[in-house]
Design an enzyme around this catalytic site. Structure first.
Site, PDB file in Angstrom:
ATOM      1  N   GLU A 494      36.225  45.140  39.352  1.00  0.00           N
ATOM      2  CA  GLU A 494      36.821  46.459  39.627  1.00  0.00           C
ATOM      3  C   GLU A 494      35.772  47.572  39.505  1.00  0.00           C
ATOM      4  O   GLU A 494      35.781  48.537  40.265  1.00  0.00           O
ATOM      5  CB  GLU A 494      38.007  46.717  38.691  1.00  0.00           C
ATOM      6  N   GLU A 514      43.028  37.903  36.379  1.00  0.00           N
ATOM      7  CA  GLU A 514      44.094  38.493  35.555  1.00  0.00           C
ATOM      8  C   GLU A 514      45.403  37.725  35.653  1.00  0.00           C
ATOM      9  O   GLU A 514      46.081  37.496  34.655  1.00  0.00           O
ATOM     10  CB  GLU A 514      44.335  39.955  35.959  1.00  0.00           C
TER      11      GLU A 514
HETATM   12  N1  DAK Z   1      36.253  38.999  27.095  1.00  0.00           N
HETATM   13  C1  DAK Z   1      35.787  38.603  25.894  1.00  0.00           C
HETATM   14  N2  DAK Z   1      34.954  37.553  25.714  1.00  0.00           N
HETATM   15  C2  DAK Z   1      34.579  36.883  26.800  1.00  0.00           C
HETATM   16  C3  DAK Z   1      35.021  37.225  28.103  1.00  0.00           C
HETATM   17  C4  DAK Z   1      35.889  38.348  28.237  1.00  0.00           C
HETATM   18  N3  DAK Z   1      36.324  38.765  29.390  1.00  0.00           N
HETATM   19  N4  DAK Z   1      34.484  36.341  28.960  1.00  0.00           N
HETATM   20  C5  DAK Z   1      33.714  35.502  28.240  1.00  0.00           C
HETATM   21  N5  DAK Z   1      33.767  35.819  26.941  1.00  0.00           N
HETATM   22  C6  DAK Z   1      33.090  35.149  25.840  1.00  0.00           C
HETATM   23  C7  DAK Z   1      33.664  33.767  25.573  1.00  0.00           C
HETATM   24  O1  DAK Z   1      34.839  33.850  24.798  1.00  0.00           O
HETATM   25  C8  DAK Z   1      32.518  33.089  24.844  1.00  0.00           C
HETATM   26  O2  DAK Z   1      32.496  33.533  23.502  1.00  0.00           O
HETATM   27  P1  DAK Z   1      32.292  32.480  22.285  1.00  0.00           P
HETATM   28  O3  DAK Z   1      33.394  31.493  22.432  1.00  0.00           O
HETATM   29  O4  DAK Z   1      30.918  31.907  22.529  1.00  0.00           O
HETATM   30  O5  DAK Z   1      32.394  33.341  21.059  1.00  0.00           O
HETATM   31  C9  DAK Z   1      31.288  33.699  25.524  1.00  0.00           C
HETATM   32  O6  DAK Z   1      31.738  34.886  26.195  1.00  0.00           O
HETATM   33  C10 DAK Z   1      30.649  32.772  26.542  1.00  0.00           C
HETATM   34  O7  DAK Z   1      31.663  32.317  27.428  1.00  0.00           O
HETATM   35  P2  DAK Z   1      32.007  30.768  27.652  1.00  0.00           P
HETATM   36  O8  DAK Z   1      31.544  29.924  26.530  1.00  0.00           O
HETATM   37  O9  DAK Z   1      33.450  30.721  28.021  1.00  0.00           O
HETATM   38  O10 DAK Z   1      31.066  30.460  28.909  1.00  0.00           O
HETATM   39  P3  DAK Z   1      31.366  29.417  30.048  1.00  0.00           P
HETATM   40  O11 DAK Z   1      30.160  29.400  30.882  1.00  0.00           O
HETATM   41  O12 DAK Z   1      31.878  28.131  29.489  1.00  0.00           O
HETATM   42  O13 DAK Z   1      32.559  30.066  30.879  1.00  0.00           O
HETATM   43  C11 DAK Z   1      33.734  31.839  32.028  1.00  0.00           C
HETATM   44  C12 DAK Z   1      32.352  31.252  31.580  1.00  0.00           C
HETATM   45  C13 DAK Z   1      33.446  33.178  32.702  1.00  0.00           C
HETATM   46  C14 DAK Z   1      34.369  30.892  33.068  1.00  0.00           C
HETATM   47  C15 DAK Z   1      34.648  31.988  30.815  1.00  0.00           C
HETATM   48  O14 DAK Z   1      33.909  32.678  29.785  1.00  0.00           O
HETATM   49  C16 DAK Z   1      35.899  32.766  31.119  1.00  0.00           C
HETATM   50  O15 DAK Z   1      36.826  32.237  31.720  1.00  0.00           O
HETATM   51  N6  DAK Z   1      35.942  34.016  30.657  1.00  0.00           N
HETATM   52  C17 DAK Z   1      37.082  34.872  30.840  1.00  0.00           C
HETATM   53  C18 DAK Z   1      36.989  35.530  32.162  1.00  0.00           C
HETATM   54  C19 DAK Z   1      38.185  36.380  32.420  1.00  0.00           C
HETATM   55  O16 DAK Z   1      39.330  35.939  32.444  1.00  0.00           O
HETATM   56  N7  DAK Z   1      37.891  37.654  32.689  1.00  0.00           N
HETATM   57  C20 DAK Z   1      38.848  38.560  33.236  1.00  0.00           C
HETATM   58  C21 DAK Z   1      39.459  39.245  32.117  1.00  0.00           C
HETATM   59  S1  DAK Z   1      40.844  40.227  32.599  1.00  0.00           S
HETATM   60  C22 DAK Z   1      42.686  47.345  31.999  1.00  0.00           C
HETATM   61  C23 DAK Z   1      41.362  47.379  32.173  1.00  0.00           C
HETATM   62  C24 DAK Z   1      40.727  46.275  32.680  1.00  0.00           C
HETATM   63  C25 DAK Z   1      41.435  45.133  32.959  1.00  0.00           C
HETATM   64  C26 DAK Z   1      42.790  45.110  32.810  1.00  0.00           C
HETATM   65  C27 DAK Z   1      43.431  46.225  32.350  1.00  0.00           C
HETATM   66  N8  DAK Z   1      43.348  48.484  31.495  1.00  0.00           N
HETATM   67  C28 DAK Z   1      42.581  49.507  30.913  1.00  0.00           C
HETATM   68  C29 DAK Z   1      44.725  48.505  31.382  1.00  0.00           C
HETATM   69  C30 DAK Z   1      40.714  43.991  33.369  1.00  0.00           C
HETATM   70  C31 DAK Z   1      41.133  42.771  33.029  1.00  0.00           C
HETATM   71  C32 DAK Z   1      40.196  41.692  33.015  1.00  0.00           C
HETATM   72  O17 DAK Z   1      39.036  41.831  33.259  1.00  0.00           O
END
Ligand code: DAK
Length: 674
Positions: A494, A514
């Site tokens: 975004e 999301e």
């Molecule tokens: N937040 C916090 N920590 C995160 C993270 C995130 N988005 N993404 C990754 N990390 C952390 C992981 O938890 C891990 O931490 P430890 O376990 O080592 O402590 C570290 O980064 C390394 O990640 P992985 O070990 O998971 O690394 P991999 O290579 O195995 O996997 C991955 C990479 C990108 C596939 C995986 O980390 C993953 O699925 N991450 C989550 C991605 C995700 O779902 N992101 C979208 C989040 S939702 C709003 C504003 C904004 C938003 C919504 C509302 N408002 C103000 C209302 C936006 C929403 C989003 O962005």
């Protein structure tokens, strides 16, 4: 030779090629772990582990095979990647085996004469331009390398346990080193997933000055409290207390050596606690186990722990040993602190910090005290790096512990950096990129989401407030270009969408995950793409409602990414070109959208692109928001639709389930929540 050093190490010019042959001397604990990091990061590398004991080498190689097996079992590596990591990994008891190496990394015990003997042997075998580094936590480079024939190619690279996974590594910038060597090491580490922290050559460098004195003062406190009580008080600040860590690391000898060195060099106040001489195992409890501590004793221990932390921190900064943002980040990443010492100092407030420091000064005469007003010790930015490259300001998102995930403070720092430079006539525009090569930004910090759940108005208001950077970009007078160096997920994508152009590394990937978390991308993704790239409306429908991934190549074909690049240098060059091309003609997002095709929501249950069951309620909210936003007569009203949609889903059972599941590392059950 003058060598420019940028805050983001990857912006520096490569001063020599990547290593092809490395030797690691010492098959104890850390040497093999360093070898494993290097082999997984640079699989084509030939790496020899050298030790005088053949059985230590065999045990180390078996351990590394075990790491690779575990990584495959956990799905972190494919069998082919594991095989590539182990190929070319050998062991030898003969120094002749290191001939032809372009980097020799010494990881023997902390013994100066022994290390010097090793370097002499190494120098007799390798070429004059081979890099030599020592993994020591305390011994200054000037002392280690004085007897080398070619000391300018040598320095200290100090890793932290477990070295294959812990990203922190101190790189010592000492007087005898070729400045190009430090640049090369920083760049290499940043490109291979590490977090290089440059320090001067003070004994114990930066992070061990914190850790060793934290442990030493904890030991001095044993006159007043038990190890379990001290660890329990310390739990406010660290994931594991000092005595628990000392037990884990069998670490008393290290503290004794490092604090003796500091005492000999800098004064008796550093002398190791005498109890280290008679106790080598501490009676304490595992982190998280409650321990009763009387309030007065708790306050005394807490003050002392904070006192030593702040005393060491101000000393490190006053002596220029390290940078303030690196100090906080290094303490969190390398040493397991929950917050950096400077964050704690800021949050305590001036009066409380002064009280604690005054008490510490009285209890520990000789220990360093602040030489400046306390606010002067705070870094200007904690979570971003700001560099000038010609007439362009490059802002790098740096939260390596969370793949550069965004939170409020980081958002504010990006905005402040843009505001600080946007009126400067010498600045043509901005590039935003991510630290390292893996991620531009993995989205919003999911750890902060639980507090948003359950109150629609508050959640919508939060989304509105979180958009301050994005709304600023919509009206910016100078171009801001997103340089996607890796993953751009959720809120990270975004942010990129609101930049005035996107350039992407060929390996980068975009996704809006999301919906798989039971929420909606509320700060623009349901609005902006349909106004900017209406030709890609169907693709965005699938990204929003199914979490489908978008490769850099697809994004380029669809006109979402303006250009593709191979590698970080080309990416930044390309982003800078885009800034120049857009200067004076910053594109604006259209106020109105063409009506997008209908977003189909009739699959029951809805499923993600990879087949997981999604929440029908959340998919329904997305479809409605996309439709209503497209119909809105202005961009501002369309964005409002997104904020309110975020508020609406924040009250659903699906959102609670999705976020709890992510944080508990389990799959969400949207079948149960609807
Ligand atoms: N937040 C916090 N920590 C995160 C993270 C995130 N988005 N993404 C990754 N990390 C952390 C992981 O938890 C891990 O931490 P430890 O376990 O080592 O402590 C570290 O980064 C390394 O990640 P992985 O070990 O998971 O690394 P991999 O290579 O195995 O996997 C991955 C990479 C990108 C596939 C995986 O980390 C993953 O699925 N991450 C989550 C991605 C995700 O779902 N992101 C979208 C989040 S939702 C709003 C504003 C904004 C938003 C919504 C509302 N408002 C103000 C209302 C936006 C929403 C989003 O962005």
């Amino acid at each position: 030779m003058t060598v420019t050093r940028h805050a983001n190490p990857l912006l520096d010019a490569a001063t020599r090629p990547l290593p092809r042959r490395i030797a690691v001397i010492g098959a104890g604990t850390i040497g093999p772990d360093i070898a494993y990091y290097l082999k997984t990061a640079l699989p084509g590398l030939a790496l020899t582990l050298v030790d005088i004991r053949a059985e230590a080498i065999d045990a180390a190689l078996a351990r590394l095979r075990g790491y690779a097996d575990k990584a495959v079992a956990r799905g972190k590596m494919t069998p082919a990647q594991a095989a590539a990591a182990l190929e070319g990994l050998t062991g030898s008891t003969d120094y002749g085996a290191i001939e032809g190496c372009d980097w020799v990394l010494e990881a023997a015990t902390e013994d100066l004469p022994l290390k010097r003997r090793i370097f002499a042997q190494v120098e007799s075998v390798v070429g004059a331009d081979a890099v030599i580094t020592s993994n020591t936590s305390s011994l200054p480079a000037a002392r280690l390398f004085t007897e080398l024939r070619h000391p300018a190619r040598a320095t200290v690279t100090h890793f932290f346990a477990p070295a294959w996974r812990n990203p922190a590594v101190e790189v010592i910038d000492w007087a005898g080193a070729d400045p190009a060597l430090v640049v090369w090491l920083r760049r290499l580490f940043a490109a291979t997933g590490k977090l290089p922290l440059v320090t001067t050559d003070a004994p114990c460098f930066m992070l061990d000055r914190i850790f060793d004195n934290w442990c030493n003062d904890a030991a001095l406190l044993l006159a007043d409290a038990s190890a379990a009580e001290i660890d329990s008080v310390a739990a406010e600040f660290v994931h594991a207390g000092p005595f628990f860590v000392l037990n884990l690391a069998h670490g008393n000898p290290i503290i004794v050596e490092t604090n003796t060195l500091q005492a000999d060099e800098e004064g008796e106040h550093y002398r190791p606690a005498s109890i280290f001489g008679s106790v080598d195992r501490w009676l304490t409890v595992a982190p998280g186990k409650p321990v009763e501590v009387d309030a007065a004793r708790r306050a005394r221990v807490r003050d002392r722990l904070l006192g030593v932390l702040w005393s060491q921190s101000v000393d490190i900064l006053d002596r220029g040993i390290g940078e303030p943002a690196d100090l906080d980040l290094g303490c969190r990443i390398a040493l397991g602190f929950k917050r950096g010492p400077l964050e704690l100092l800021r949050d305590a407030g001036d009066a409380e910090a002064r009280r604690v420091l005054a008490r510490f000064a009285a209890e520990r005469p000789g220990m360093p005290m602040p030489a400046r007003p306390l606010p002067d010790y705070q870094p200007r930015e904690r979570h971003v790096l700001v560099d000038r490259v010609g007439d362009v300001v490059v802002v790098t998102l740096r939260r390596p512990e969370a793949l550069n995930a965004l939170h409020d403070e980081m958002t504010d720092e990006v905005l402040a950096a843009i505001r600080r430079h946007e009126d400067d006539p010498a600045v043509a525009g901005f590039v935003i990129t991510g630290y390292g090569l893996k991620a531009f930004c993995a989205g919003a910090d999911i750890g902060r989401f639980p507090s948003l759940l359950g109150d629609a108005q508050a959640a919508a208001q939060y989304a509105r407030e979180c958009s301050r950077l994005l709304v600023h970009l919509d009206a910016a007078r100078k171009p801001v270009v997103a340089a996607l160096n890796g993953l751009a997920l959720g809120g990270g994508f975004e942010l990129a969408m609101r930049c005035h152009a996107i350039v992407a590394d060929r390996g980068a990937r975009m996704q809006l995950p999301e919906v798989t978390l039971g929420i909606v991308p509320g700060i623009g993704a349901m609005v902006v793409p349909y106004r900017r790239w209406p030709q890609a409306a169907e693709v965005f429908h699938r990204m929003l409602a199914r979490g489908e991934r978008l490769s850099a190549a697809q994004a380029h074909e669809l006109g979402i990414a303006d250009a593709l690049a191979d590698g970080f240098d080309a990416l930044v060059a390309c982003a800078i070109d885009r800034v120049h091309a857009l200067a004076g003609a910053v594109p604006r997002i259209a106020e109105r959208a063409p009506a997008p095709p209908r977003l189909q929501t009739d699959a029951t249950p809805p499923r993600s692109a990879d087949g997981r069951v999604l929440s029908a309620a959340v998919v329904g909210v997305i479809a409605r928001a996309v439709h209503d936003a497209a119909a809105a007569p202005t961009l501002a009203e369309a964005l409002e639709v997104g904020y309110r949609a975020f508020g609406e889903v924040a009250c659903t059972a699906a959102a609670r389930e999705g976020i709890e599941a992510f944080l508990a590392h389990r799959a969400p059950d949207f079948g149960a929540t609807g």
